[in-house]
Design an enzyme around this catalytic site. Sequence first.
Site, PDB file in Angstrom:
ATOM      1  CD  GLU A 135      64.994  26.062  21.635  1.00  0.00           C
ATOM      2  OE1 GLU A 135      64.082  26.324  22.442  1.00  0.00           O
ATOM      3  OE2 GLU A 135      65.018  26.548  20.493  1.00  0.00           O
ATOM      4  CG  LEU A 166      65.389  26.528  16.497  1.00  0.00           C
ATOM      5  CD1 LEU A 166      65.672  25.338  17.401  1.00  0.00           C
ATOM      6  CD2 LEU A 166      66.699  27.182  16.059  1.00  0.00           C
ATOM      7  CE1 TYR A 210      57.739  23.359  19.879  1.00  0.00           C
ATOM      8  CE2 TYR A 210      59.164  21.432  19.771  1.00  0.00           C
ATOM      9  CZ  TYR A 210      58.600  22.470  20.487  1.00  0.00           C
ATOM     10  OH  TYR A 210      58.928  22.620  21.808  1.00  0.00           O
ATOM     11  N   GLY A 211      59.228  25.111  16.052  1.00  0.00           N
ATOM     12  CA  GLY A 211      58.939  26.489  16.470  1.00  0.00           C
ATOM     13  C   GLY A 211      59.753  27.519  15.727  1.00  0.00           C
TER      14      GLY A 211
HETATM   15  N1  PCA Z   1      62.151  26.647  19.202  1.00  0.00           N
HETATM   16  C1  PCA Z   1      62.322  25.228  19.295  1.00  0.00           C
HETATM   17  C2  PCA Z   1      61.442  24.803  20.395  1.00  0.00           C
HETATM   18  C3  PCA Z   1      60.424  25.872  20.513  1.00  0.00           C
HETATM   19  C4  PCA Z   1      60.974  27.009  19.767  1.00  0.00           C
HETATM   20  O1  PCA Z   1      60.472  28.101  19.633  1.00  0.00           O
HETATM   21  C5  PCA Z   1      61.910  24.608  17.994  1.00  0.00           C
HETATM   22  O2  PCA Z   1      61.762  25.320  16.995  1.00  0.00           O
HETATM   23  O3  PCA Z   1      61.708  23.381  17.939  1.00  0.00           O
END
Ligand code: PCA
Length: 171
Positions: A101, A35, A32-33
């Site tokens: 992470e 990635l 969600y972030g």
């Molecule tokens: N990366 C991970 C978790 C939060 C972030 O910045 C993601 O994209 O899910």
Amino acid sequence: KYTLYNKSDWTKVNDIWYSKTNVLDKVLIGVYGTLKRYGSNYDYHLADSIYVGNANTLDKYPMLIQGIPYVLDKPGVGHHIDIELFLVDRKTCLPSIDRLEGHPNWYERRKTDVILEDMCTVLTPYIYFNDTVKDEGEHHKTFTQEVYGFYDNPLLGGIEYYECQCANPQP
Ligand code: PCA
């Protein structure tokens, strides 16, 4: 017609012979972030993985954005979070994302139900939760990384090419 040498080194699945079993060992993750595609960590960590589609968490979760996003493992609060699904290699890709992470001490990966955009299919990917940050009450549904520059790249057929601000620089 061809001959398979060293047949014992090969693996047959659904009538197809594989020289390496690592291609078979995939794990579904939902991100969600940073990635997400066009996110600052996508190129290094997910460019070789298989994008499956977009989904939303079946439960609501609180997503905080403090530079980067944090989803707290508190179902029922917040929004049905926007998720991108990928099949990643269990032995190579997953460990490198876990290191990024800080799993399991910073973000913690946990299997979570999501519903695909077709609104019919429920899948259960791993999602990275982070309960170490303080919930200041502002909850988001989606995370979009700030873009500091873009241009039309004629080599890419005029597709906009984004450069993202790297909240957490790549190793
Ligand atoms: N990366 C991970 C978790 C939060 C972030 O910045 C993601 O994209 O899910």
